[in-house]
Design an enzyme around this catalytic site. Sequence first.
Site, PDB file in Angstrom:
ATOM      1  N   ARG A   1       0.881  -1.171   0.000  1.00  0.00           N
ATOM      2  CA  ARG A   1       0.000   0.000   0.000  1.00  0.00           C
ATOM      3  C   ARG A   1       0.920   1.223   0.000  1.00  0.00           C
ATOM      4  O   ARG A   1       1.710   1.424   0.917  1.00  0.00           O
ATOM      5  CB  ARG A   1      -0.916   0.001   1.220  1.00  0.00           C
ATOM      6  CG  ARG A   1      -1.651   1.319   1.386  1.00  0.00           C
ATOM      7  CD  ARG A   1      -2.752   1.261   2.401  1.00  0.00           C
ATOM      8  NE  ARG A   1      -3.916   0.566   1.866  1.00  0.00           N
ATOM      9  CZ  ARG A   1      -5.141   0.642   2.387  1.00  0.00           C
ATOM     10  NH1 ARG A   1      -5.361   1.374   3.471  1.00  0.00           N
ATOM     11  NH2 ARG A   1      -6.152  -0.005   1.848  1.00  0.00           N
TER      12      ARG A   1
ATOM     13  N   GLN B   1     -10.299  -3.916  -3.282  1.00  0.00           N
ATOM     14  CA  GLN B   1     -11.620  -3.503  -2.819  1.00  0.00           C
ATOM     15  C   GLN B   1     -12.704  -3.923  -3.806  1.00  0.00           C
ATOM     16  O   GLN B   1     -13.806  -4.303  -3.425  1.00  0.00           O
ATOM     17  CB  GLN B   1     -11.643  -1.986  -2.605  1.00  0.00           C
ATOM     18  CG  GLN B   1     -12.954  -1.482  -2.043  1.00  0.00           C
ATOM     19  CD  GLN B   1     -13.200  -1.935  -0.611  1.00  0.00           C
ATOM     20  OE1 GLN B   1     -12.347  -1.763   0.234  1.00  0.00           O
ATOM     21  NE2 GLN B   1     -14.363  -2.504  -0.334  1.00  0.00           N
TER      22      GLN B   1
ATOM     23  N   CYS C   1     -16.283   1.817   0.478  1.00  0.00           N
ATOM     24  CA  CYS C   1     -15.147   0.960   0.840  1.00  0.00           C
ATOM     25  C   CYS C   1     -14.773   1.089   2.307  1.00  0.00           C
ATOM     26  O   CYS C   1     -14.137   0.201   2.857  1.00  0.00           O
ATOM     27  CB  CYS C   1     -13.958   1.268  -0.054  1.00  0.00           C
ATOM     28  SG  CYS C   1     -13.285   2.929   0.134  1.00  0.00           S
TER      29      CYS C   1
ATOM     30  N   ASP D   1     -17.130   7.388  -1.853  1.00  0.00           N
ATOM     31  CA  ASP D   1     -15.880   7.252  -1.098  1.00  0.00           C
ATOM     32  C   ASP D   1     -15.605   8.605  -0.438  1.00  0.00           C
ATOM     33  O   ASP D   1     -16.270   9.607  -0.738  1.00  0.00           O
ATOM     34  CB  ASP D   1     -14.743   6.848  -2.058  1.00  0.00           C
ATOM     35  CG  ASP D   1     -13.441   6.504  -1.340  1.00  0.00           C
ATOM     36  OD1 ASP D   1     -13.457   6.287  -0.111  1.00  0.00           O
ATOM     37  OD2 ASP D   1     -12.394   6.455  -2.016  1.00  0.00           O
TER      38      ASP D   1
ATOM     39  N   ARG E   1     -13.693  -8.564   2.098  1.00  0.00           N
ATOM     40  CA  ARG E   1     -12.261  -8.342   1.827  1.00  0.00           C
ATOM     41  C   ARG E   1     -11.482  -9.608   2.176  1.00  0.00           C
ATOM     42  O   ARG E   1     -10.551  -9.996   1.474  1.00  0.00           O
ATOM     43  CB  ARG E   1     -11.732  -7.148   2.647  1.00  0.00           C
ATOM     44  CG  ARG E   1     -12.319  -5.790   2.266  1.00  0.00           C
ATOM     45  CD  ARG E   1     -11.909  -5.354   0.880  1.00  0.00           C
ATOM     46  NE  ARG E   1     -10.469  -5.271   0.714  1.00  0.00           N
ATOM     47  CZ  ARG E   1      -9.709  -4.235   1.075  1.00  0.00           C
ATOM     48  NH1 ARG E   1     -10.254  -3.169   1.594  1.00  0.00           N
ATOM     49  NH2 ARG E   1      -8.407  -4.244   0.876  1.00  0.00           N
TER      50      ARG E   1
ATOM     51  N   HIS F   1      -7.432   0.839  -6.410  1.00  0.00           N
ATOM     52  CA  HIS F   1      -7.651   0.010  -5.219  1.00  0.00           C
ATOM     53  C   HIS F   1      -8.333  -1.283  -5.670  1.00  0.00           C
ATOM     54  O   HIS F   1      -9.511  -1.528  -5.369  1.00  0.00           O
ATOM     55  CB  HIS F   1      -8.519   0.777  -4.215  1.00  0.00           C
ATOM     56  CG  HIS F   1      -8.532   0.174  -2.837  1.00  0.00           C
ATOM     57  ND1 HIS F   1      -7.728  -0.884  -2.464  1.00  0.00           N
ATOM     58  CD2 HIS F   1      -9.276   0.486  -1.732  1.00  0.00           C
ATOM     59  CE1 HIS F   1      -7.969  -1.190  -1.194  1.00  0.00           C
ATOM     60  NE2 HIS F   1      -8.901  -0.376  -0.730  1.00  0.00           N
TER      61      HIS F   1
HETATM   62  N1  NVA Z   1      -9.867   6.758  -1.481  1.00  0.00           N
HETATM   63  C1  NVA Z   1      -9.517   6.321  -0.143  1.00  0.00           C
HETATM   64  C2  NVA Z   1      -9.785   4.855   0.021  1.00  0.00           C
HETATM   65  C3  NVA Z   1      -9.472   4.319   1.398  1.00  0.00           C
HETATM   66  C4  NVA Z   1      -9.671   2.835   1.505  1.00  0.00           C
HETATM   67  C5  NVA Z   1      -8.068   6.646   0.131  1.00  0.00           C
HETATM   68  O1  NVA Z   1      -7.240   6.444  -0.765  1.00  0.00           O
HETATM   69  O2  NVA Z   1      -7.764   7.126   1.215  1.00  0.00           O
HETATM   70  N1   CP Z   2     -11.285  -0.055   2.442  1.00  0.00           N
HETATM   71  C1   CP Z   2     -10.016  -0.167   2.869  1.00  0.00           C
HETATM   72  O1   CP Z   2      -9.077  -0.434   2.107  1.00  0.00           O
HETATM   73  O2   CP Z   2      -9.859   0.023   4.217  1.00  0.00           O
HETATM   74  P1   CP Z   2      -8.507   0.196   5.023  1.00  0.00           P
HETATM   75  O3   CP Z   2      -7.920   1.517   4.635  1.00  0.00           O
HETATM   76  O4   CP Z   2      -8.922   0.133   6.450  1.00  0.00           O
HETATM   77  O5   CP Z   2      -7.570  -0.926   4.657  1.00  0.00           O
END
Ligand code: NVA
Ligand code: CP
Length: 300
Positions: free
Chosen positions: A104, A134, A259, A219, A287, A131
């Site tokens: 990540r 997800q 998500c 989101d 997930r 992502h």
């Molecule tokens: N768009 C959000 C998704 C979090 C799971 C982010 O990147 O923070």
């Molecule tokens: N939706 C998602 O990826 O959640 P986290 O940021 O908690 O991993």
Amino acid sequence: MTIRHFLTLQDLTSEEFQQLIDRATELKTWQKEGRIFEPLKNKVLGMIFEKSSTRTRVSFEAGMIQFGGNAIFLSPQHSQVGRGEEIADTARVLSGMVDGIMIRTFEHENVEKFAEYSSIPVINGLTDTYHPCQLLADMQAYQEHRGSIKGRTVTYIGDGNNMCHSYINAAMLLDFNLNIASPRGYLPDADIIGKAGDRVKVFASAKEASEGVDLVVTDVWASMGQEEEAQERAKTFAPFQVNSELMALTNKEALFMHCLPAHRGEEVTAEVIDSEQSVVWDEAGNRLHAQKALLEFLMA
Ligand code: NVA
Ligand code: CP
């Protein structure tokens, strides 16, 4: 054997995507029955998190343990990743120690670079641009509640971000229509939309995008790394809130997904996210099962 990576959904064929969804549901049933299934016994997944996580970390870690293997969490603060060791070097070193890597991070190019130098499967656990994990869970949740998503219409409301881009990719692979409503200046990447052809439509109004649709997705307005823009974004995105008035325009069988983490009162009202139409807990729970299907596909 050639190594497969999962950097975007486009690393899968449509058939493989569908197989992963079906397998995820099967693995979920097995898990609920208490059946022991350990296709990754003694295998290790390395997990590099340069951003925070609850769901992604716990689901990968729990999934590896349930599969008879294990997972190692690496943060930039406590590894050389945060002290500037080159991605290519980290990739080559970890390739000799673990069996798969989940990352990540910020720039999508970082996972591409990692994969280029890795001799083990690399999984994108979220970048600024995509992502994909997800979407495995979201598509599983849709199928479990409403059957095939093929030919249905989904509306994505809000920031043209990593989630939105992965929804565009999913629309192409699973053949559904996608309406996107974003404020001016926050549209998804034009090249990514361009590849999707006429199954993706962009709207300036959340209401117009939501009429008669089968699934509404939103989101956060400010993603990880955009914390300083949060106040300004809150003003710009206000007309793009998912609320009961908006949900009333959809097909009466429509579902709501997010998500998570969510901000009640911003991108979605409590009334919607906590309603009968919302399947966010199944979505989050999936997930685990969807990523177990992915781990089996890439690593077993
Ligand atoms: N768009 C959000 C998704 C979090 C799971 C982010 O990147 O923070
Ligand atoms: N939706 C998602 O990826 O959640 P986290 O940021 O908690 O991993």
